[in-house]
Design a protein around this motif. Structure first.
Motif, PDB file in Angstrom:
ATOM      1  N   GLY A   1      -5.358   0.874  -5.152  1.00 57.55           N
ATOM      2  CA  GLY A   1      -4.120   0.220  -4.759  1.00 57.55           C
ATOM      3  C   GLY A   1      -3.710   0.522  -3.328  1.00 57.55           C
ATOM      4  O   GLY A   1      -3.413  -0.389  -2.551  1.00 57.55           O
ATOM      5  N   THR A   2      -3.719   1.801  -2.954  1.00 58.12           N
ATOM      6  CA  THR A   2      -3.265   2.173  -1.610  1.00 58.12           C
ATOM      7  C   THR A   2      -4.296   1.826  -0.552  1.00 58.12           C
ATOM      8  O   THR A   2      -4.022   1.062   0.378  1.00 58.12           O
ATOM      9  CB  THR A   2      -2.951   3.682  -1.554  1.00 58.12           C
ATOM     10  OG1 THR A   2      -1.898   3.978  -2.488  1.00 58.12           O
ATOM     11  CG2 THR A   2      -2.500   4.086  -0.156  1.00 58.12           C
ATOM     12  N   PHE A   3      -5.497   2.384  -0.663  1.00 60.23           N
ATOM     13  CA  PHE A   3      -6.506   2.162   0.380  1.00 60.23           C
ATOM     14  C   PHE A   3      -7.029   0.729   0.371  1.00 60.23           C
ATOM     15  O   PHE A   3      -7.313   0.152   1.424  1.00 60.23           O
ATOM     16  CB  PHE A   3      -7.655   3.160   0.227  1.00 60.23           C
ATOM     17  CG  PHE A   3      -7.231   4.588   0.429  1.00 60.23           C
ATOM     18  CD1 PHE A   3      -6.211   4.907   1.301  1.00 60.23           C
ATOM     19  CD2 PHE A   3      -7.841   5.619  -0.265  1.00 60.23           C
ATOM     20  CE1 PHE A   3      -5.811   6.223   1.486  1.00 60.23           C
ATOM     21  CE2 PHE A   3      -7.454   6.935  -0.084  1.00 60.23           C
ATOM     22  CZ  PHE A   3      -6.434   7.236   0.796  1.00 60.23           C
ATOM     23  N   GLY A   4      -7.169   0.142  -0.834  1.00 65.68           N
ATOM     24  CA  GLY A   4      -7.607  -1.246  -0.892  1.00 65.68           C
ATOM     25  C   GLY A   4      -6.628  -2.165  -0.196  1.00 65.68           C
ATOM     26  O   GLY A   4      -7.005  -3.018   0.621  1.00 65.68           O
ATOM     27  N   ASN A   5      -5.344  -1.998  -0.489  1.00 63.33           N
ATOM     28  CA  ASN A   5      -4.331  -2.854   0.118  1.00 63.33           C
ATOM     29  C   ASN A   5      -4.187  -2.614   1.612  1.00 63.33           C
ATOM     30  O   ASN A   5      -4.089  -3.553   2.394  1.00 63.33           O
ATOM     31  CB  ASN A   5      -2.980  -2.636  -0.564  1.00 63.33           C
ATOM     32  CG  ASN A   5      -2.738  -3.630  -1.678  1.00 63.33           C
ATOM     33  OD1 ASN A   5      -2.647  -4.824  -1.443  1.00 63.33           O
ATOM     34  ND2 ASN A   5      -2.661  -3.134  -2.905  1.00 63.33           N
TER      35      ASN A   5
ATOM     36  N   ALA B   1       0.837  -1.207   0.000  1.00 67.45           N
ATOM     37  CA  ALA B   1       0.000   0.000   0.000  1.00 67.45           C
ATOM     38  C   ALA B   1       0.869   1.253   0.000  1.00 67.45           C
ATOM     39  O   ALA B   1       0.587   2.220  -0.724  1.00 67.45           O
ATOM     40  CB  ALA B   1      -0.922  -0.008   1.216  1.00 67.45           C
ATOM     41  N   LYS B   2       1.933   1.254   0.787  1.00 64.08           N
ATOM     42  CA  LYS B   2       2.838   2.415   0.821  1.00 64.08           C
ATOM     43  C   LYS B   2       3.554   2.574  -0.507  1.00 64.08           C
ATOM     44  O   LYS B   2       3.772   3.699  -0.977  1.00 64.08           O
ATOM     45  CB  LYS B   2       3.840   2.260   1.964  1.00 64.08           C
ATOM     46  CG  LYS B   2       3.207   2.249   3.346  1.00 64.08           C
ATOM     47  CD  LYS B   2       4.200   1.855   4.424  1.00 64.08           C
ATOM     48  CE  LYS B   2       3.517   1.647   5.769  1.00 64.08           C
ATOM     49  NZ  LYS B   2       4.443   1.173   6.812  1.00 64.08           N
ATOM     50  N   GLN B   3       3.933   1.453  -1.134  1.00 62.77           N
ATOM     51  CA  GLN B   3       4.580   1.535  -2.445  1.00 62.77           C
ATOM     52  C   GLN B   3       3.637   2.150  -3.477  1.00 62.77           C
ATOM     53  O   GLN B   3       4.044   3.011  -4.274  1.00 62.77           O
ATOM     54  CB  GLN B   3       5.022   0.136  -2.882  1.00 62.77           C
ATOM     55  CG  GLN B   3       6.175  -0.434  -2.069  1.00 62.77           C
ATOM     56  CD  GLN B   3       6.479  -1.885  -2.430  1.00 62.77           C
ATOM     57  OE1 GLN B   3       5.576  -2.657  -2.723  1.00 62.77           O
ATOM     58  NE2 GLN B   3       7.743  -2.253  -2.395  1.00 62.77           N
ATOM     59  N   PHE B   4       2.392   1.705  -3.480  1.00 63.57           N
ATOM     60  CA  PHE B   4       1.399   2.308  -4.370  1.00 63.57           C
ATOM     61  C   PHE B   4       1.277   3.806  -4.082  1.00 63.57           C
ATOM     62  O   PHE B   4       1.196   4.628  -5.007  1.00 63.57           O
ATOM     63  CB  PHE B   4       0.036   1.635  -4.179  1.00 63.57           C
ATOM     64  CG  PHE B   4      -0.234   0.498  -5.116  1.00 63.57           C
ATOM     65  CD1 PHE B   4      -0.448   0.716  -6.468  1.00 63.57           C
ATOM     66  CD2 PHE B   4      -0.291  -0.806  -4.645  1.00 63.57           C
ATOM     67  CE1 PHE B   4      -0.704  -0.337  -7.334  1.00 63.57           C
ATOM     68  CE2 PHE B   4      -0.556  -1.867  -5.493  1.00 63.57           C
ATOM     69  CZ  PHE B   4      -0.759  -1.634  -6.847  1.00 63.57           C
ATOM     70  N   MET B   5       1.243   4.173  -2.805  1.00 59.43           N
ATOM     71  CA  MET B   5       1.025   5.565  -2.428  1.00 59.43           C
ATOM     72  C   MET B   5       2.159   6.460  -2.920  1.00 59.43           C
ATOM     73  O   MET B   5       1.919   7.477  -3.594  1.00 59.43           O
ATOM     74  CB  MET B   5       0.893   5.679  -0.908  1.00 59.43           C
ATOM     75  CG  MET B   5       0.672   7.107  -0.421  1.00 59.43           C
ATOM     76  SD  MET B   5       0.511   7.230   1.378  1.00 59.43           S
ATOM     77  CE  MET B   5       2.205   6.932   1.891  1.00 59.43           C
ATOM     78  N   PHE B   6       3.394   6.103  -2.614  1.00 65.31           N
ATOM     79  CA  PHE B   6       4.512   6.966  -2.984  1.00 65.31           C
ATOM     80  C   PHE B   6       4.717   7.000  -4.496  1.00 65.31           C
ATOM     81  O   PHE B   6       5.061   8.054  -5.052  1.00 65.31           O
ATOM     82  CB  PHE B   6       5.789   6.509  -2.269  1.00 65.31           C
ATOM     83  CG  PHE B   6       5.798   6.819  -0.801  1.00 65.31           C
ATOM     84  CD1 PHE B   6       5.770   8.131  -0.355  1.00 65.31           C
ATOM     85  CD2 PHE B   6       5.805   5.803   0.140  1.00 65.31           C
ATOM     86  CE1 PHE B   6       5.765   8.435   0.992  1.00 65.31           C
ATOM     87  CE2 PHE B   6       5.802   6.086   1.502  1.00 65.31           C
ATOM     88  CZ  PHE B   6       5.778   7.407   1.925  1.00 65.31           C
ATOM     89  N   THR B   7       4.504   5.882  -5.170  1.00 64.83           N
ATOM     90  CA  THR B   7       4.643   5.870  -6.628  1.00 64.83           C
ATOM     91  C   THR B   7       3.566   6.736  -7.283  1.00 64.83           C
ATOM     92  O   THR B   7       3.851   7.519  -8.204  1.00 64.83           O
ATOM     93  CB  THR B   7       4.548   4.431  -7.170  1.00 64.83           C
ATOM     94  OG1 THR B   7       5.479   3.598  -6.486  1.00 64.83           O
ATOM     95  CG2 THR B   7       4.833   4.400  -8.663  1.00 64.83           C
ATOM     96  N   ALA B   8       2.332   6.631  -6.801  1.00 69.74           N
ATOM     97  CA  ALA B   8       1.243   7.421  -7.383  1.00 69.74           C
ATOM     98  C   ALA B   8       1.428   8.909  -7.101  1.00 69.74           C
ATOM     99  O   ALA B   8       1.120   9.752  -7.957  1.00 69.74           O
ATOM    100  CB  ALA B   8      -0.100   6.941  -6.837  1.00 69.74           C
ATOM    101  N   ILE B   9       1.928   9.266  -5.908  1.00 68.81           N
ATOM    102  CA  ILE B   9       2.177  10.683  -5.614  1.00 68.81           C
ATOM    103  C   ILE B   9       3.272  11.226  -6.528  1.00 68.81           C
ATOM    104  O   ILE B   9       3.209  12.378  -6.992  1.00 68.81           O
ATOM    105  CB  ILE B   9       2.538  10.865  -4.129  1.00 68.81           C
ATOM    106  CG1 ILE B   9       1.300  10.628  -3.250  1.00 68.81           C
ATOM    107  CG2 ILE B   9       3.096  12.260  -3.870  1.00 68.81           C
ATOM    108  CD1 ILE B   9       1.567  10.695  -1.769  1.00 68.81           C
ATOM    109  N   PHE B  10       4.279  10.403  -6.828  1.00 71.90           N
ATOM    110  CA  PHE B  10       5.311  10.802  -7.791  1.00 71.90           C
ATOM    111  C   PHE B  10       4.682  11.129  -9.147  1.00 71.90           C
ATOM    112  O   PHE B  10       4.959  12.170  -9.757  1.00 71.90           O
ATOM    113  CB  PHE B  10       6.355   9.690  -7.927  1.00 71.90           C
ATOM    114  CG  PHE B  10       7.318   9.881  -9.063  1.00 71.90           C
ATOM    115  CD1 PHE B  10       8.352  10.806  -8.965  1.00 71.90           C
ATOM    116  CD2 PHE B  10       7.193   9.149 -10.237  1.00 71.90           C
ATOM    117  CE1 PHE B  10       9.249  10.993 -10.020  1.00 71.90           C
ATOM    118  CE2 PHE B  10       8.074   9.321 -11.289  1.00 71.90           C
ATOM    119  CZ  PHE B  10       9.104  10.246 -11.181  1.00 71.90           C
TER     120      PHE B  10
END
Length: 610
Positions: A113-117, A36-45
């Motif tokens: 991806g983030t919230f679901g995971n 979830a954190k990986q999805f978050m930081f990648t999407a914010i990028f």
């Protein structure tokens, strides 16, 4: 001895001691929280990349032909002219990439991806996702697709330039950038399918003992319905992309119209019988449900946030669930309203028009239920609550403007104008991103183990909220005035010249909106390392994730869980507290109430007699 017992208890509860290498823990992780954190930081990028492209577009519309300040002359000559102004060729690439990145690489990965995971296993009391390895693969397909998509900027001919919808025949003409776009979208779709299957399996099979389907929080329900939409709609998009790839790369003729000769690499072909409208049907059969893939998880997040900070049960819980199901079903069957201009049979167009208008009914149910939840509640206007209320407001505005486009005669007038641009940004930016901001702040203490800076959170909200409305509301006026979408230079039309001051105002507002997101990133990153330590349940919430330590260890929970009630028992008359967690048994509740009565009696006895 106590430490040994604690470790044994932790192991029994599923939170067993767990050691991994750096690469296994932070890069190729199978832990749903890290993914979830990986999805978050990648999407914010990608959010900042897509946002930068939007600012380049806005600069050209407000100041056509003028150099981009500060960085214009530093950009490659294939992107800007000698003075540092956006070229027409790069402008079409920017339009294509901005829409593609914001939809497929920002909003969907953040919400689903983030919230679901992060939320699903914690909110249903599971140790992890049903298929952890599949979960890891689902994430790594996402940055791979992003790299492939972005690499088109460095290829001869540049990136895809057929718009984010990539209508043939323009998108079927051989182009390296367009081919890379197709491959990247195919990989993102495959990532979504893997995630959707994982979510459905996890929710159906791994709920904590005692948790029935109607004991699940709205976030879980929303992602569950979203996952069903993903598994139904995404394979259709994958099929369409496969055919477009063959048209683009292998000289087939699925979408090329009859008798149209086009040059492809070292040969020419005559397409016999391809149908461009077939692409539109297949693309919108996925992409209109994709609107709800981008909004339904946000509805779930906002429902949980509003109930928590209104200190009231969610109004009409079961009606909200059935409204989500109705929205999902109707969202799948109304794709044709994107094609009113295509010359479809008027009777068929009427069925799409009526079914589109019917979506307003379950949407209104949700809106009134949110208002009912807040009505006479003891509201706490912390940052998640502010963003949740903004979501409701922006969703209402976006929904009302959508009613105009649902009507075929009106849509004929405003189709492909900036009215549509304003509408889609109110739904997808104002709706989805405010829900994302609400969720990021709401679960930040659980995700990081620390509290964010409330002052910076509110500063980010107010600047974003004001600049957002200043940016996108005037676009409706531009659309009614006739300003076309994807236009490169509005000043070439005399009837659009009076609107140029409004274009400048929108661009200035967009610049403020874009740079306000640095406040969010600074707040989250700084608080992640230096924020105040978070309690286990800082919001006094009822759902299961707040029963885990902050941040949750491997295995999530350090106690055995059993669910006794629904997730929204706030201000319950059965409890002396204003919240009643799902895991509190009737016996524990009776003991808590008795202890509270004893404390009150002691305090009353200790008071001096006047």
């Amino acid at each position: 001895m106590e430490a040994v017992l604690s470790t044994e208890k932790h192991a029994l509860a599923g939170g067993h001691a767990h050691s991994e290498s750096f690469i296994r823990h932070y890069i190729f992780s199978t832990d749903h929280k890290m993914i979830a954190k990986q999805f978050m930081f990648t999407a914010i990028f990608f959010l900042f990349i897509g946002g930068a492209f939007a600012l380049f577009i806005r600069w050209q519309l407000a100041y056509p032909g003028q150099p981009i300040p500060l960085i214009g002359k530093l950009l490659p000559s294939t992107w800007v002219n000698g003075q540092g102004a956006v070229t027409a060729e790069w402008y079409t690439q920017l339009l294509t990439m901005h829409g593609t990145i914001m939809i497929f690489a920002v909003i969907i990965p953040l919400l689903v991806g983030t919230f679901g995971n992060f939320a699903i296993p914690l909110m249903i009391g599971a140790d992890d996702m049903a298929f952890p390895f599949l979960n890891m693969v689902s994430f790594w397909l996402f940055p791979l697709a992003g790299i492939i998509m972005m690499s088109g900027f460095f290829m001869e001919g540049g990136m895809a330039a057929a718009g984010w919808t990539s209508y043939p025949p323009l998108s079927a003409i051989a182009s390296t950038g367009q081919t890379l776009w197709i491959v990247a979208l195919f990989l993102i779709g495959f990532s979504s399918i893997l995630g959707g299957v994982n979510y459905i399996t996890t929710i159906l099979n791994m709920r904590a003992p005692g948790m029935k389907m109607f004991d699940m929080p709205m976030t879980v329900w929303a992602v569950f319905i979203t996952a069903i939409i993903i598994t139904i709609g995404t394979p259709v998009l994958a099929s369409a992309l496969s055919m477009l790839f063959m048209d683009n790369f292998l000289s087939t003729s699925f979408f090329m119209p009859a008798h149209l000769t086009v040059a492809t690499r070292d040969m020419s072909r005559t397409a016999g019988g391809g149908q461009p409208l077939l692409w539109q049907h297949l693309f919108w059969f996925y992409s209109h449900p994709a609107v709800y893939i981008m909004i339904l998880p946000g509805m779930g997040v906002v429902s949980d946030v509003l109930a928590t900070f209104s200190r009231k049960p969610l109004y009409g819980y079961k009606a909200m669930v059935f409204a989500i199901i109705a929205i999902a079903f109707l969202g799948i069957i109304v794709w044709g309203h994107h094609m009113f201009q295509s010359g479809m049979n008027p009777l068929l167009g009427t069925t799409f028009m009526v079914s589109t208008m019917v979506i307003a009914v379950p949407s209104a149910i949700k809106t009134f239920n949110w208002l009912g939840t807040m009505w006479r509640g003891k509201m706490e206007f912390v940052t998640p609550m502010l963003n949740a209320v903004a979501f409701v407001s922006m969703f209402v505005i976006g929904g009302l403007s959508g009613i105009f486009m649902a009507s075929t005669p009106v849509d004929v007038f405003i189709h492909d104008t900036y009215f549509i641009v304003g509408h889609i940004h109110y739904v997808l930016f104002g709706g989805s991103l405010f829900a994302i901001f609400a969720g990021l702040h709401y679960w930040f203490p659980k995700m990081s183990g620390r509290m964010y800076n409330e002052r910076l959170g509110k500063l980010h909200f107010w600047i974003t909220f004001i600049s957002f409305n200043c940016t996108f509301f005037p676009m409706h006026i531009l659309g009614i005035g006739g300003m076309m979408r994807r236009i490169y230079d509005p000043t070439v039309y005399d009837f659009l010249k009076p609107f140029q001051p409004m274009n400048e105002f929108i661009t200035i507002s967009a610049i403020v909106l874009g740079f306000a997101q640095f406040i969010l990133v600074y707040n989250l990153l700084h608080s992640w390392f230096y924020g105040k330590k978070a309690k286990r349940n800082p919001w006094r919430a009822n759902t299961l994730e707040w029963q885990a330590p902050s941040p949750p260890p491997h295995g999530n929970f350090d106690t055995e869980l059993r669910v006794y009630r629904g997730p929204y028992e706030y201000s319950s008359p059965d409890s002396v507290q204003d919240y009643l967690p799902q895991t509190v048994s009737p016996e524990e509740l009776q003991e808590q109430n008795e202890r509270h009565r004893q404390r009150l009696a002691q305090q009353e006895h200790a008071q001096p007699v006047a």
